[in-house]
Design a protein around this motif. Sequence first.
Motif, PDB file in Angstrom:
ATOM      1  N   PRO A   1     -35.331  -5.487  -6.464  1.00  0.00           N
ATOM      2  CA  PRO A   1     -34.152  -4.733  -6.904  1.00  0.00           C
ATOM      3  C   PRO A   1     -32.991  -4.818  -5.915  1.00  0.00           C
ATOM      4  O   PRO A   1     -31.827  -4.729  -6.307  1.00  0.00           O
ATOM      5  CB  PRO A   1     -34.683  -3.298  -7.024  1.00  0.00           C
ATOM      6  CG  PRO A   1     -36.142  -3.450  -7.261  1.00  0.00           C
ATOM      7  CD  PRO A   1     -36.555  -4.683  -6.472  1.00  0.00           C
ATOM      8  N   ALA A   2     -33.292  -5.026  -4.641  1.00  0.00           N
ATOM      9  CA  ALA A   2     -32.238  -5.113  -3.626  1.00  0.00           C
ATOM     10  C   ALA A   2     -31.339  -6.334  -3.812  1.00  0.00           C
ATOM     11  O   ALA A   2     -30.217  -6.364  -3.308  1.00  0.00           O
ATOM     12  CB  ALA A   2     -32.865  -5.137  -2.231  1.00  0.00           C
ATOM     13  N   THR A   3     -31.826  -7.357  -4.529  1.00  0.00           N
ATOM     14  CA  THR A   3     -31.021  -8.563  -4.737  1.00  0.00           C
ATOM     15  C   THR A   3     -30.554  -8.706  -6.182  1.00  0.00           C
ATOM     16  O   THR A   3     -30.003  -9.731  -6.550  1.00  0.00           O
ATOM     17  CB  THR A   3     -31.804  -9.828  -4.331  1.00  0.00           C
ATOM     18  OG1 THR A   3     -32.994  -9.918  -5.123  1.00  0.00           O
ATOM     19  CG2 THR A   3     -32.160  -9.806  -2.848  1.00  0.00           C
ATOM     20  N   HIS A   4     -30.764  -7.682  -7.005  1.00  0.00           N
ATOM     21  CA  HIS A   4     -30.376  -7.763  -8.418  1.00  0.00           C
ATOM     22  C   HIS A   4     -28.879  -7.592  -8.630  1.00  0.00           C
ATOM     23  O   HIS A   4     -28.187  -6.962  -7.839  1.00  0.00           O
ATOM     24  CB  HIS A   4     -31.107  -6.690  -9.232  1.00  0.00           C
ATOM     25  CG  HIS A   4     -32.532  -7.018  -9.497  1.00  0.00           C
ATOM     26  ND1 HIS A   4     -33.366  -6.157 -10.166  1.00  0.00           N
ATOM     27  CD2 HIS A   4     -33.295  -8.095  -9.189  1.00  0.00           C
ATOM     28  CE1 HIS A   4     -34.573  -6.694 -10.261  1.00  0.00           C
ATOM     29  NE2 HIS A   4     -34.559  -7.863  -9.665  1.00  0.00           N
ATOM     30  N   ASN A   5     -28.416  -8.135  -9.748  1.00  0.00           N
ATOM     31  CA  ASN A   5     -27.042  -7.946 -10.195  1.00  0.00           C
ATOM     32  C   ASN A   5     -27.019  -6.875 -11.282  1.00  0.00           C
ATOM     33  O   ASN A   5     -28.016  -6.192 -11.516  1.00  0.00           O
ATOM     34  CB  ASN A   5     -26.446  -9.277 -10.684  1.00  0.00           C
ATOM     35  CG  ASN A   5     -27.227  -9.871 -11.848  1.00  0.00           C
ATOM     36  OD1 ASN A   5     -27.993  -9.197 -12.532  1.00  0.00           O
ATOM     37  ND2 ASN A   5     -27.049 -11.161 -12.059  1.00  0.00           N
ATOM     38  N   HIS A   6     -25.891  -6.761 -11.962  1.00  0.00           N
ATOM     39  CA  HIS A   6     -25.711  -5.722 -12.974  1.00  0.00           C
ATOM     40  C   HIS A   6     -26.532  -5.933 -14.250  1.00  0.00           C
ATOM     41  O   HIS A   6     -26.626  -5.031 -15.079  1.00  0.00           O
ATOM     42  CB  HIS A   6     -24.226  -5.594 -13.330  1.00  0.00           C
ATOM     43  CG  HIS A   6     -23.649  -6.844 -13.917  1.00  0.00           C
ATOM     44  ND1 HIS A   6     -23.436  -7.986 -13.168  1.00  0.00           N
ATOM     45  CD2 HIS A   6     -23.270  -7.143 -15.176  1.00  0.00           C
ATOM     46  CE1 HIS A   6     -22.943  -8.929 -13.942  1.00  0.00           C
ATOM     47  NE2 HIS A   6     -22.828  -8.439 -15.168  1.00  0.00           N
ATOM     48  N   VAL A   7     -27.134  -7.107 -14.435  1.00  0.00           N
ATOM     49  CA  VAL A   7     -27.967  -7.353 -15.621  1.00  0.00           C
ATOM     50  C   VAL A   7     -29.451  -7.509 -15.261  1.00  0.00           C
ATOM     51  O   VAL A   7     -30.250  -7.938 -16.076  1.00  0.00           O
ATOM     52  CB  VAL A   7     -27.462  -8.575 -16.448  1.00  0.00           C
ATOM     53  CG1 VAL A   7     -26.120  -8.270 -17.095  1.00  0.00           C
ATOM     54  CG2 VAL A   7     -27.384  -9.820 -15.584  1.00  0.00           C
ATOM     55  N   GLY A   8     -29.812  -7.166 -14.023  1.00  0.00           N
ATOM     56  CA  GLY A   8     -31.215  -7.121 -13.641  1.00  0.00           C
ATOM     57  C   GLY A   8     -31.822  -8.389 -13.094  1.00  0.00           C
ATOM     58  O   GLY A   8     -33.012  -8.433 -12.814  1.00  0.00           O
ATOM     59  N   GLY A   9     -31.018  -9.435 -12.950  1.00  0.00           N
ATOM     60  CA  GLY A   9     -31.517 -10.686 -12.380  1.00  0.00           C
ATOM     61  C   GLY A   9     -31.030 -10.854 -10.955  1.00  0.00           C
ATOM     62  O   GLY A   9     -30.313 -10.000 -10.427  1.00  0.00           O
ATOM     63  N   PRO A  10     -31.389 -11.943 -10.317  1.00  0.00           N
ATOM     64  CA  PRO A  10     -30.910 -12.193  -8.960  1.00  0.00           C
ATOM     65  C   PRO A  10     -29.387 -12.314  -8.937  1.00  0.00           C
ATOM     66  O   PRO A  10     -28.793 -12.972  -9.795  1.00  0.00           O
ATOM     67  CB  PRO A  10     -31.561 -13.516  -8.563  1.00  0.00           C
ATOM     68  CG  PRO A  10     -32.621 -13.773  -9.561  1.00  0.00           C
ATOM     69  CD  PRO A  10     -32.271 -13.010 -10.788  1.00  0.00           C
ATOM     70  N   HIS A  11     -28.765 -11.678  -7.987  1.00  0.00           N
ATOM     71  CA  HIS A  11     -27.315 -11.732  -7.813  1.00  0.00           C
ATOM     72  C   HIS A  11     -26.876 -13.175  -7.547  1.00  0.00           C
ATOM     73  O   HIS A  11     -27.611 -13.951  -6.929  1.00  0.00           O
ATOM     74  CB  HIS A  11     -26.918 -10.839  -6.635  1.00  0.00           C
ATOM     75  CG  HIS A  11     -25.459 -10.650  -6.473  1.00  0.00           C
ATOM     76  ND1 HIS A  11     -24.661 -11.572  -5.853  1.00  0.00           N
ATOM     77  CD2 HIS A  11     -24.649  -9.647  -6.877  1.00  0.00           C
ATOM     78  CE1 HIS A  11     -23.415 -11.148  -5.860  1.00  0.00           C
ATOM     79  NE2 HIS A  11     -23.381  -9.976  -6.476  1.00  0.00           N
ATOM     80  N   ALA A  12     -25.685 -13.512  -8.019  1.00  0.00           N
ATOM     81  CA  ALA A  12     -25.166 -14.871  -7.824  1.00  0.00           C
ATOM     82  C   ALA A  12     -25.151 -15.258  -6.346  1.00  0.00           C
ATOM     83  O   ALA A  12     -25.456 -16.402  -5.993  1.00  0.00           O
ATOM     84  CB  ALA A  12     -23.769 -14.998  -8.429  1.00  0.00           C
ATOM     85  N   GLY A  13     -24.823 -14.325  -5.488  1.00  0.00           N
ATOM     86  CA  GLY A  13     -24.813 -14.614  -4.053  1.00  0.00           C
ATOM     87  C   GLY A  13     -26.201 -14.910  -3.514  1.00  0.00           C
ATOM     88  O   GLY A  13     -26.371 -15.765  -2.638  1.00  0.00           O
TER      89      GLY A  13
ATOM     90  N   PHE B   1     -27.022 -18.417  -4.714  1.00  0.00           N
ATOM     91  CA  PHE B   1     -26.305 -19.392  -3.886  1.00  0.00           C
ATOM     92  C   PHE B   1     -27.025 -19.562  -2.548  1.00  0.00           C
ATOM     93  O   PHE B   1     -27.253 -20.685  -2.095  1.00  0.00           O
ATOM     94  CB  PHE B   1     -24.857 -18.941  -3.671  1.00  0.00           C
ATOM     95  CG  PHE B   1     -24.034 -19.940  -2.923  1.00  0.00           C
ATOM     96  CD1 PHE B   1     -23.232 -20.839  -3.613  1.00  0.00           C
ATOM     97  CD2 PHE B   1     -24.050 -20.006  -1.541  1.00  0.00           C
ATOM     98  CE1 PHE B   1     -22.469 -21.782  -2.925  1.00  0.00           C
ATOM     99  CE2 PHE B   1     -23.298 -20.940  -0.849  1.00  0.00           C
ATOM    100  CZ  PHE B   1     -22.504 -21.830  -1.541  1.00  0.00           C
ATOM    101  N   THR B   2     -27.378 -18.441  -1.925  1.00  0.00           N
ATOM    102  CA  THR B   2     -28.056 -18.510  -0.632  1.00  0.00           C
ATOM    103  C   THR B   2     -29.402 -19.216  -0.748  1.00  0.00           C
ATOM    104  O   THR B   2     -29.767 -20.006   0.129  1.00  0.00           O
ATOM    105  CB  THR B   2     -28.238 -17.098  -0.049  1.00  0.00           C
ATOM    106  OG1 THR B   2     -26.937 -16.497   0.092  1.00  0.00           O
ATOM    107  CG2 THR B   2     -28.926 -17.135   1.302  1.00  0.00           C
ATOM    108  N   LEU B   3     -30.123 -18.947  -1.835  1.00  0.00           N
ATOM    109  CA  LEU B   3     -31.386 -19.641  -2.064  1.00  0.00           C
ATOM    110  C   LEU B   3     -31.162 -21.153  -2.103  1.00  0.00           C
ATOM    111  O   LEU B   3     -31.865 -21.920  -1.431  1.00  0.00           O
ATOM    112  CB  LEU B   3     -32.014 -19.162  -3.368  1.00  0.00           C
ATOM    113  CG  LEU B   3     -33.316 -19.858  -3.781  1.00  0.00           C
ATOM    114  CD1 LEU B   3     -34.459 -19.440  -2.869  1.00  0.00           C
ATOM    115  CD2 LEU B   3     -33.641 -19.539  -5.232  1.00  0.00           C
ATOM    116  N   GLY B   4     -30.179 -21.594  -2.890  1.00  0.00           N
ATOM    117  CA  GLY B   4     -29.895 -23.017  -3.008  1.00  0.00           C
ATOM    118  C   GLY B   4     -29.443 -23.641  -1.701  1.00  0.00           C
ATOM    119  O   GLY B   4     -29.881 -24.737  -1.327  1.00  0.00           O
TER     120      GLY B   4
END
Length: 154
Positions: A47-59, A62-65
């Motif tokens: 949950p600490a990395t989620h966005n407003h729709v419940g998935g991983p935040h774009a940032g 990006f960091t993962l990639g």
Amino acid sequence: MTIDSRQVAAGMLAAVPFARTLGIEFVEVAPEAEGGVRAVVRLPDSPATHNHVGGPHAGAMFTLGETASGAVVLAAFGDLLDRATPLAVRAEIAYRKLALGPVLATARLGRPAAEVVAELAAGERPEFPVAVEIVTEAGKPTSEMTVVWTLRPN
């Protein structure tokens, strides 16, 4: 080419504290045909990395990639760190589908390592792409990314 994936993972996590903050896990770092390198890294669902729709935040995506691409660079060129510093030059990411749950990024070196090393040896500052595909744990593609790196002579 022999790659110690544990050493690459430890080096990345030491050099990039933000990857530790996100809880990024190193699944695999391995050689491929013709001097290529592949790295697979995982972003756990949190949950600490989620966005407003419940998935991983774009940032976080990006960091993962970028982290996966950095693992490829360290694996391919880590023996050159005494004479060159790897730096990301630019990156482009396309978010294609909503990702839910843990995601995996697979990065691959876009040029033969020997070409890059030859340019560095010739006194040039080589640039090379690392292509990244991000998928859900079930294998559903969600994002594509390209990070262009350079080796800056020390």
